[in-house]
Design an enzyme around this catalytic site. Structure first.
Site, PDB file in Angstrom:
ATOM      1  N   HIS A   1       0.819  -1.222   0.000  1.00 32.14           N
ATOM      2  CA  HIS A   1       0.000   0.000   0.000  1.00 32.14           C
ATOM      3  C   HIS A   1       0.848   1.265   0.000  1.00 32.14           C
ATOM      4  O   HIS A   1       0.412   2.298  -0.482  1.00 32.14           O
ATOM      5  CB  HIS A   1      -1.059  -0.058   1.090  1.00 32.14           C
TER       6      HIS A   1
ATOM      7  N   ARG B   1     -12.562   0.703  -4.428  1.00 28.90           N
ATOM      8  CA  ARG B   1     -12.228  -0.199  -3.319  1.00 28.90           C
ATOM      9  C   ARG B   1     -13.083   0.174  -2.104  1.00 28.90           C
ATOM     10  O   ARG B   1     -12.673   1.000  -1.281  1.00 28.90           O
ATOM     11  CB  ARG B   1     -10.745  -0.071  -2.968  1.00 28.90           C
TER      12      ARG B   1
ATOM     13  N   ARG C   1     -16.341  -2.606  -6.302  1.00 34.69           N
ATOM     14  CA  ARG C   1     -16.005  -3.935  -5.785  1.00 34.69           C
ATOM     15  C   ARG C   1     -16.635  -4.137  -4.415  1.00 34.69           C
ATOM     16  O   ARG C   1     -16.569  -3.249  -3.557  1.00 34.69           O
ATOM     17  CB  ARG C   1     -14.488  -4.046  -5.673  1.00 34.69           C
TER      18      ARG C   1
ATOM     19  N   GLU D   1      -8.225 -12.792  -9.652  1.00 36.32           N
ATOM     20  CA  GLU D   1      -7.066 -12.584  -8.784  1.00 36.32           C
ATOM     21  C   GLU D   1      -6.455 -13.917  -8.378  1.00 36.32           C
ATOM     22  O   GLU D   1      -5.270 -14.005  -8.088  1.00 36.32           O
ATOM     23  CB  GLU D   1      -7.485 -11.831  -7.517  1.00 36.32           C
TER      24      GLU D   1
ATOM     25  N   ASN E   1      -2.370  -7.385  -9.076  1.00 37.09           N
ATOM     26  CA  ASN E   1      -1.557  -7.398  -7.850  1.00 37.09           C
ATOM     27  C   ASN E   1      -1.672  -8.759  -7.167  1.00 37.09           C
ATOM     28  O   ASN E   1      -0.683  -9.407  -6.858  1.00 37.09           O
ATOM     29  CB  ASN E   1      -2.029  -6.322  -6.862  1.00 37.09           C
ATOM     30  N   ASP E   2      -2.916  -9.160  -6.929  1.00 36.52           N
ATOM     31  CA  ASP E   2      -3.098 -10.457  -6.274  1.00 36.52           C
ATOM     32  C   ASP E   2      -2.834 -11.598  -7.240  1.00 36.52           C
ATOM     33  O   ASP E   2      -2.302 -12.637  -6.842  1.00 36.52           O
ATOM     34  CB  ASP E   2      -4.509 -10.551  -5.679  1.00 36.52           C
TER      35      ASP E   2
ATOM     36  N   ARG F   1       2.724 -10.069  -1.308  1.00 38.14           N
ATOM     37  CA  ARG F   1       2.930  -8.727  -1.870  1.00 38.14           C
ATOM     38  C   ARG F   1       3.399  -7.707  -0.840  1.00 38.14           C
ATOM     39  O   ARG F   1       3.823  -6.609  -1.187  1.00 38.14           O
ATOM     40  CB  ARG F   1       1.662  -8.237  -2.581  1.00 38.14           C
TER      41      ARG F   1
ATOM     42  N   CYS G   1      -7.436  -4.018 -13.540  1.00 42.87           N
ATOM     43  CA  CYS G   1      -7.512  -2.968 -12.520  1.00 42.87           C
ATOM     44  C   CYS G   1      -6.376  -3.046 -11.511  1.00 42.87           C
ATOM     45  O   CYS G   1      -6.358  -2.314 -10.535  1.00 42.87           O
ATOM     46  CB  CYS G   1      -8.860  -2.977 -11.818  1.00 42.87           C
TER      47      CYS G   1
HETATM   48  C1  PEP Z   1      -5.453  -6.439  -7.294  1.00 40.98           C
HETATM   49  O1  PEP Z   1      -5.291  -7.389  -6.520  1.00 40.98           O
HETATM   50  O2  PEP Z   1      -4.801  -6.299  -8.355  1.00 40.98           O
HETATM   51  C2  PEP Z   1      -6.440  -5.395  -6.980  1.00 40.98           C
HETATM   52  C3  PEP Z   1      -6.748  -4.485  -7.876  1.00 40.98           C
HETATM   53  O3  PEP Z   1      -6.986  -5.385  -5.734  1.00 40.98           O
HETATM   54  P1  PEP Z   1      -6.201  -4.860  -4.414  1.00 40.98           P
HETATM   55  O4  PEP Z   1      -4.923  -4.212  -4.846  1.00 40.98           O
HETATM   56  O5  PEP Z   1      -7.098  -3.923  -3.721  1.00 40.98           O
HETATM   57  O6  PEP Z   1      -5.994  -6.150  -3.672  1.00 40.98           O
HETATM   58 MG    MG Z   2      -6.695  -7.680  -4.973  1.00 47.18          MG
END
Ligand code: PEP
Ligand code: MG
Length: 547
Positions: free
Chosen positions: A183, A285, A321, A410, A433-434, A444, A481
């Site tokens: 983050h 989010r 979401r 994800e 990301n996930d 991550r 996304c």
């Molecule tokens: C992701 O996992 O790519 C995503 C967009 O969700 P977050 O980053 O909020 O887990």
């Molecule tokens: Mg995610």
């Protein structure tokens, strides 16, 4: 000398480094050995010194920053806290430990109250650290205070630290820990701070040393040559000029449209995103709205927020979401059990299914907001594993009157059965990301495995291709996304793999818009094919660049 890490965004910064001291360890549970009066006097002195330091800072701060500091001064001098500290010292506890325990107990009381009071609890932790630092005679933890602009070097930053960074002072950010999708990185990108994360636990730079931070290259050059500084300054000026380029809808050089959407965490960010040319929202989010809530939000409270968001996007697509609670974003009303591996636990849709009342309330609030505005609302679930889970969410959403219901890709299993999923869902949005974290089995949040957290990895790209192909076969939208969409070169590859929309932090829109306009769909597909055939992430990057 150089430091290597993972760049966030494309920015460049030049300036002296200041290091953020690590948080102080918890004071040991010790007895002071008898002289309570002397121990109390030391604490009183430390509190006075911390308050004087904060007062001096408040004098230099403006607006909201000043209010936050003034509130901290009041907390430091709160008579109830002073009494509690004194009582603990009388009972034999050392001054440091008494301060720590009294503040912690006050913090727990505030957290239990929820809402605004709970937010103040974090500030209390900061005040307590300041007093303990005074008692120990060590530097005060937290972002250093300097009259001159600087580049901040830190182990990692708490979201609150990043959110409060003074952008007139912090030119760039280097963290020893943290991956590209932590983050810290997401907030740095949102605030357009050039950043490099995960440079390694033992990275040190002498205070005040000049460095060049090049996020695109993931490189920090310590004590750079005059030529390198001049080149960096030229690039900084070029980027500033580019930010003024005209805003158009996202499209490739051959006219193929690629809608460019925004990732948002609160309705307050919507106006800024529209200004930067967001054609809608690709990821809202919702959990960010309720991170501090002790209890599940009511339908009315949620409806108000969603309606406010949708009003900014008349006739435009807005993808919201459902609450993604768990792992690095726990919500106390959804995740109450300890888990050894929370990223692999009751997260996202799994947690919502376990507390279906909360999910139903959220979907009802979204349906009410859908009816109250003329935005094109799409709703999706996070952390979905397969077609069965997709069917559960889509059926529930539709039964409550939502028009367009889809899922996030994800978990790798979802990509593997993308054809089955798209028979049921109206759309899929890929959270890279996930998807990267789970495909490469690399947390991550963990700096030590940041090098695995690279969405350029051909394994991740092949999963995106499975989803893109299933999208083309079904005629349904497959968007991106995750943070990958904000890397301009990777954005082109993702479009070549079949992504139909790209959603990103609004600060990245200009770079991605500019890069897309330089390639045709055929060229994007050629780059994608080259990247898919590579053996690792670096190879994929290089192959795409020379395709
Ligand atoms: C992701 O996992 O790519 C995503 C967009 O969700 P977050 O980053 O909020 O887990
Ligand atoms: Mg995610």
């Amino acid at each position: 000398m150089e430091l290597h890490g993972v760049g966030v965004g494309r920015g460049v910064a030049v300036g002296p480094v200041l290091t953020m001291p690590d948080p102080l360890p918890e004071p040991a549970e010790q007895q002071h050995g008898g002289d309570a009066a002397a121990e109390r006097a030391k604490v009183d002195e430390a509190i006075a010194a911390a308050a004087a330091d904060l007062t001096e800072r408040a004098g230099r701060a403006e607006g909201a920053g000043r209010e936050v500091i003034e509130a901290a001064i009041q907390m430091a001098q709160d008579p109830m806290l002073a009494d509690d500290i004194a009582a603990r010292i009388e009972a034999g506890t050392t001054g440091e430990r008494a301060v720590f325990e009294a503040f912690r107990s006050f913090q727990e009381q505030l957290t239990a109250l929820g809402g605004y009071m709970a937010e103040r609890a974090t500030d209390l932790g900061d005040v307590s650290q300041r007093i303990i630092a005074q008692l120990r005679g060590v530097p005060v933890p937290g972002v250093p205070d300097s009259p001159h602009p600087f580049i901040l070097l830190a182990r990692d930053l708490a979201p609150a630290d990043t959110a409060l960074l003074d952008l007139t002072k912090v030119l760039g950010l280097i963290t020893r820990d943290g991956g590209p999708t932590s983050h810290t990185a997401i907030l740095a990108r949102a605030k357009s701070i050039p950043a490099i994360v995960g440079v390694g636990a033992d990275a040190v730079v002498a205070e005040g040393t000049r460095v060049v931070l090049d996020a695109a290259a993931g490189l920090v050059t310590i004590d750079p040559s005059d030529e390198l500084v001049a080149d960096a300054e030229r690039r900084i000026a070029e980027r500033a000029a580019m930010a003024d380029a005209p805003i158009t809808d996202g499209a490739l050089a051959d006219g193929t449209t690629v809608p460019l959407l925004a990732n948002l965490g609160s309705p307050a960010e919507a106006a800024g995103a529209v200004e930067l040319g967001a054609e809608g929202v690709g990821l809202f989010r919702t959990e960010f709205l309720f991170l501090d809530s002790a209890t599940a939000p009511s339908v009315e409270a949620q409806q108000e927020q969603y309606t406010e968001l949708l009003k900014h996007f008349p006739k435009k697509k807005v993808v919201v979401r459902a609450l993604d609670a768990g792992a690095d974003k726990p919500l106390s009303f959804l995740n109450d059990a300890h888990e050894e591996n929370p990223a692999l636990g009751l997260r996202g849709l799994r947690a919502l299914r376990a507390k279906e009342d909360i999910l139903r309330d959220q979907l009802q609030a979204l349906k009410n907001a859908q009816d109250a505005t003329d935005a094109d609302l799409w709703v999706m679930a996070p952390m979905v594993a397969d077609a069965d889970e997709t069917a559960y969410f889509v059926e529930l959403g539709k039964s409550l009157g939502l028009r367009t219901v889809g899922v996030m890709a994800e978990v790798p299993s979802l990509a593997v059965v993308a054809d089955q999923v798209l028979e049921i869902a109206d759309f899929v949005s890929i959270g890279t990301n996930d998807l990267t974290q789970y495909t490469l089995a690399a947390d991550r949040m963990l700096g030590t495995v940041a090098s695995y957290q690279d969405p350029w990895h051909p394994a991740v790209l092949r999963l995106v291709k499975l989803l893109g192909d299933a999208g083309a076969a079904s005629g349904k939208s497959v968007g991106i996304c995750g943070e990958a969409a904000s890397d301009p070169q990777l954005a082109v590859v993702l479009v070549g793999l079949g992504a139909t929309t790209l959603s990103m932090t609004p600060a990245a829109l200009a770079d991605v818009r500019a890069e897309l306009a330089t390639v045709t769909l055929e060229q994007a597909r050629a780059r994608a094919a080259a990247a898919l055939a590579a053996g690792n992430a670096a190879g994929a990057r290089a192959a795409a660049a020379s395709a």
